[in-house]
Design an enzyme around this catalytic site. Sequence first.
Site, PDB file in Angstrom:
ATOM      1  N   ASP B 358       7.249  -6.028  56.170  1.00 33.19           N
ATOM      2  CA  ASP B 358       6.944  -6.487  57.524  1.00 33.19           C
ATOM      3  C   ASP B 358       6.534  -7.950  57.553  1.00 33.19           C
ATOM      4  O   ASP B 358       6.099  -8.503  56.549  1.00 33.19           O
ATOM      5  CB  ASP B 358       5.803  -5.639  58.115  1.00 33.19           C
ATOM      6  CG  ASP B 358       4.556  -5.707  57.263  1.00 33.19           C
ATOM      7  OD1 ASP B 358       4.692  -5.638  56.008  1.00 33.19           O
ATOM      8  OD2 ASP B 358       3.450  -5.851  57.807  1.00 33.19           O
ATOM      9  N   GLU B 359       6.675  -8.519  58.722  1.00 31.40           N
ATOM     10  CA  GLU B 359       6.103  -9.837  59.035  1.00 31.40           C
ATOM     11  C   GLU B 359       6.355 -10.902  57.970  1.00 31.40           C
ATOM     12  O   GLU B 359       5.426 -11.540  57.502  1.00 31.40           O
ATOM     13  CB  GLU B 359       4.581  -9.705  59.234  1.00 31.40           C
ATOM     14  CG  GLU B 359       4.198  -8.771  60.356  1.00 31.40           C
ATOM     15  CD  GLU B 359       2.682  -8.728  60.561  1.00 31.40           C
ATOM     16  OE1 GLU B 359       2.260  -8.837  61.709  1.00 31.40           O
ATOM     17  OE2 GLU B 359       1.945  -8.583  59.566  1.00 31.40           O
TER      18      GLU B 359
END
EC number: 3.2.1.52
Lengths: 562, 562
Positions: B358-359
Site C-alpha cells: 500500500d501507499e
Amino acid sequence: MCDSHSGVILISHWNVIMLAGLNFATLLLSVAVCQGSQYKDINSETVSVDQGSTYGSLWPLPQQVSLSEVSFKLSSSSFRVVDAEGSSAGPSCNILQNAYRRYYEYLFGNARKTGHFKRKAARSELSELQVSITSGDSDCDGYPGATSDESYELTVDQPYAILKAPKVWGALRGLETFSQLVYEDEYGAKSINSSKIVDFPRFQHRGILLDTSRHFLPIKVILANLEAMAMNKFNVFHWHIVDDPSFPYLSRTFPQLSQMGAYHPYTHVYTPGDVKMIIEFARLRGIRVVPEFDTPGHTQSWGKGQKDLLTPCYSGSTPSGTFGPVNPILNTTYDFMNLLFKEISEVFPDAYVHLGGDEVDFNCWKSNPDIQKWMDEHGLGKDYAKLESFYIQKLLGIVAATKKGSMIWQEVFDNGVKLPADAVVNVWMGSGLQGEMFNVTAAGFTTILSAPWYLDYISYGQDWQRYYKAEPLDFKGSDAQNKLVIGGEACLWGEFVDSTNLTPRLWPRASAVGERLWSAKDVTDINDAYSRLSKHRCRMVERGIQAQSLFSSFCRHEYKGI
Amino acid sequence: MCDSHSGVILISHWNVIMLAGLNFATLLLSVAVCQGSQYKDINSETVSVDQGSTYGSLWPLPQQVSLSEVSFKLSSSSFRVVDAEGSSAGPSCNILQNAYRRYYEYLFGNARKTGHFKRKAARSELSELQVSITSGDSDCDGYPGATSDESYELTVDQPYAILKAPKVWGALRGLETFSQLVYEDEYGAKSINSSKIVDFPRFQHRGILLDTSRHFLPIKVILANLEAMAMNKFNVFHWHIVDDPSFPYLSRTFPQLSQMGAYHPYTHVYTPGDVKMIIEFARLRGIRVVPEFDTPGHTQSWGKGQKDLLTPCYSGSTPSGTFGPVNPILNTTYDFMNLLFKEISEVFPDAYVHLGGDEVDFNCWKSNPDIQKWMDEHGLGKDYAKLESFYIQKLLGIVAATKKGSMIWQEVFDNGVKLPADAVVNVWMGSGLQGEMFNVTAAGFTTILSAPWYLDYISYGQDWQRYYKAEPLDFKGSDAQNKLVIGGEACLWGEFVDSTNLTPRLWPRASAVGERLWSAKDVTDINDAYSRLSKHRCRMVERGIQAQSLFSSFCRHEYKGI
C-alpha cells in the site's frame, strides 16, 4: 508577537555548547528568546517531529529558566532533600516531608541506600536539595486556597541546590521542577545541570473537572489523577460529584440521597471517609478540592431519595410520573438546601462551592400548573429564566450564610442573577465565547475559562495542540478585565470515560492546558512543546500514570500496568 | 427487509413469561423474529437506552437461539466441563483442556472446591457440560486456518448440557457462548436457562489488525487482546509487525534489521520465543496469526539494518542522503526477500502472509537516475505503478515458492498485478469502496473488507454504532461475488495507541465489528445490540479486559486494574 513579560531566558542549547568544568556564573549568557514567532509553519495538528528542546523535559515551562552545561551527579545513597536552616517549616510539616519522600521515590525508586549518608560528596556531585520556606507562616497545616502563593526560586549549584518559596505550595511546585531537571546520562547516572529557575503561575486557578456521576470513579482513579495533576502543576480538582445519572456522595444529613440515587448504595458511593482522604491527598499536593453540587437542573438522581425535591411534570392536567428540575416554589426545597449546603460547607474545607446552574430545561416547569400559578402570583408571568434566577438567588444566599464563596456556570450570570461580588463565573460555551468573557469581566466578576478545554470531545490526531493554542485572554478586555480572568479548567465529562480509559484520555492532553495556564503567555512554540511534552509523558508513565502517547514513538520504559 | 437466512428464533422474553418448572421441550414456541425492521428511528449515534434484550448478554448473537424460562443452577464445587463419550478429542487435547480451565475460571473465579465432586446433582442443577468433537479428526494438534469449521450446537438441559462441534474450533466458540449464557440470579447464584443454540459464523475471516511498529506493544498487551478477541469470536490476528517507524521483528536470518531498526534492540523487539508464544496463545483460542511484512513502501526502518535495500533518493544529480521504497532494480533485493520470506514461512504456521503493497510514494524512484535508466531499458517509461507491479510480481513468486498464500492491500490489485488465484485482496479505502468490492470480486478474487473499520479514527460519541451498521455485502455483486467476500478486519493503526490506551480504545468498539462478521445479516437492531453489548463489555471488564464504556452507566465490578 514577542510579549514583554516573557522572561524566558536561555543560556545555551542543552547538548551543544560544552561548558563542563567552567564556572557556571561566569558563563551565564542571558539571551531572551521569543518563542512565539518560531515554527509559524506548523499549523496542522497532524505530525510533529521531536527536534529536541533546549529545555529538556520541563513541563510546564517555568517563567525563567537558566541552564548551564555544567552537570552534577546525584547518588541514591547519599542525596538528600532537607529543610534549610531558617526555614519556617520543619520536620513536623507533613506536606513537605511527604513531598520529600515522594520526589525521592520518583528520582530513585526504591533504591537501597548502601553508601555512607554523611560521606563527603565527590567532586561534581550534588548531595543536597535544601528547601527553605521564607515567610513566617509556611501554610503547612492549612489548605491551599484561591490566593495561595505558589512561587519559588530554585538554584542548582554546588555544594547544594536551594529551593526557596514563601509558602509550602511554592516548594511543592519547585520540587516537581527539580525532579524534572534530573536526567540520566548515557551510563544511566542520575544527573542535573547547574541551573537557576524563577517561577510562578501565570494564572492562579488551574483546574481539572472530573465527573463522578455519569460513571463512578473508584478512589484509586481519582488519586492517580491527583498525582498526575501535581506533576503538571494543576491546583484545583473541580469535583463534579453528582448529576442526573447518579448521586454517589454519601451525605450524613441525607443518606437516602445516595442510598436511592447512587448506582449502588455501597460499592458506588463516596463515604465521608473517602471524601476526607481525597481532600487530604490533594492538600498534600497543593490541590484544592472544589465540589460541585449542580442545581436546579441535572438533579434527576437527587429526586430518588428526596421526596418533593423535584418538580412533577404534567401531561395535560395530570402528573406524567416524570420529574424536572428542583421545585423552586416550595419552602421544603430551601429547608433541604440549607441543611445540605451546611453539611457541604463542613465536609469540604475549600472557600468555594460550585453551584452549577447550567442547562436548565424549562419544559417541566411549563407543564406544571402549580408552578404557573405561583409565577402568576409573583409577577413572573411566563419568564422561566426569572424563575430559575429566583431559585439561584435564594441558593446563593444559603451558601453565603455558610461563609463560602460561590462558583457558577455562565448561564447564571447570563440570566441576570444578582451575584455576590466574590462569585466566580465559569465560562463553558464555545459559541459567543469572546463576548461572554468581555461581559463577565466588564461586570467586574472573576472568571474561569473552560470552553476551549472540553477534553471529553475527542478527535483523531494531536488535538492537544488545539488545547495548547487556546489563549484565555483572547478577547478585547482592558488590563483590569484581563486580571479578572483567574484561570481555567480542563473538563473531562463522564459520558464516555470510566476507570478503564479516563487516565490515558486525560493525560497528556490536559498537560497542554497545564502549560497554557502556568507558563508565560508567549510560550507557544508547538515544536518545542512537542519535544518537552513527549518526554514529560514518558516520565508520567515511569511514575505509574497511564498517560497516552502523542504520536508514533516509544518510551524507554513502556507502561506495564496493563 | 427480513432476510430469509435470519434464523433467529425466539421463545419468550427473558424475564417475562414464567416457565419455571415446566418442561422445556413442550413449550418451545419458535417465533421467527426479523430484527432488521425494529427501531428504525434510532439513527443518531448519541444516546441509547438499555431496554433489555431478549438475548441477555450474548455477543455476538448466535445464528439460532432458543431460550426457555426454565433455569438451572451451577455449583462451583461440582460443575464440570468434560469430554463427551465418543468425542474424537480426549484428555490429551491441549486446546480443549486449556479452554475448560479458562471458562471454569471465567465462571467461578478461583472458587475453592469444597463439595463432593460426584455427589448427586440437586434438582434444577446443571452438573456437566459435555463437549463432543464429532468429526474423526478434531484438529486438536493443528492450527486454525482459512477454512476451519467453527460451527457448533449447544443444548442446555438436564441432566447435562451438550456442546457438539465437528472440530475443536467450534467447541471453543461454543464454550464462549455457554459462558455467556450463565448469569447470576438475585441471590448471586450462578444460573443458566434451558436453551438450544445452533451457530456458525456468517463470515470465515474475522480479524483484528494491530500495529507494533508505530508503537511497540509489550507481549502482555498482545495477549490481553487475543483473550478479548476470543471473547468476541474473532479468529484472525493480522499482525502489522513492521513499518516505517520501527522493525521490532527479530529475524534469525537478518538480526541486524531489528538491531538497527527497532526502537530498542533488546527491550522493543519480538524474539523468536515471543513470536512462538503469541502464535501458541492464539492457536489455543482458535485464532490465526497472519503476519504482515509490508513492502515496497513503509520500509524506512528496514533500511537501517540492510544496506542497499532501499532506493537512494536524489536531489538533482546527487544522492540526498534519504531513502525511498525498496529498490526494485537490484538482484540483491530479491536475494534478501527470498531468505527473509523463507524464514517468515517457517516462523509463522498460517497458510497466508500479508505482503502489504500500500501507499507507495513514487517521488524517490522518480528522482533516482539508476531507476529511470532501468525503466527505460525495460520499456516501463515513466510508469512507476508498473515498476511497483514488477516488484510485487516477483515478491508474489517468492512467497508462492514458500507454499504460502498472499494477502495484499487493494493497490496491488488496482495496479493490475497478475495475482495468484488464491490471493486475498484487502480493501481499505473508503472512497470508491463499493466499486472496488465489485471489481475485486468480479475478477474472481477473495476479499477482506477493512475500510469501514479503521478504529484508530476516533470521534466523540457512540461510534461503535457506525461500525455496527457497516454491511460488507453492501455493493451490487452477484451471489458468486458475495461469496468471495470472506470477511473483514477491524484495524487499530498505531500512531496514537500504545500500551497505555490500546485496549480500552479497541474494546468494545471492535466488538461491534465482531457481531457484524459473525451474526446473521439481519441482526441490526441497534437498541438490542446496545443492551447486549453493555453487558458484554462489563463481562470483559470482569475478566480483566480494560474495555471502555458505551455511555453513562456502571458495571457491578468496575475495572480495578488501574
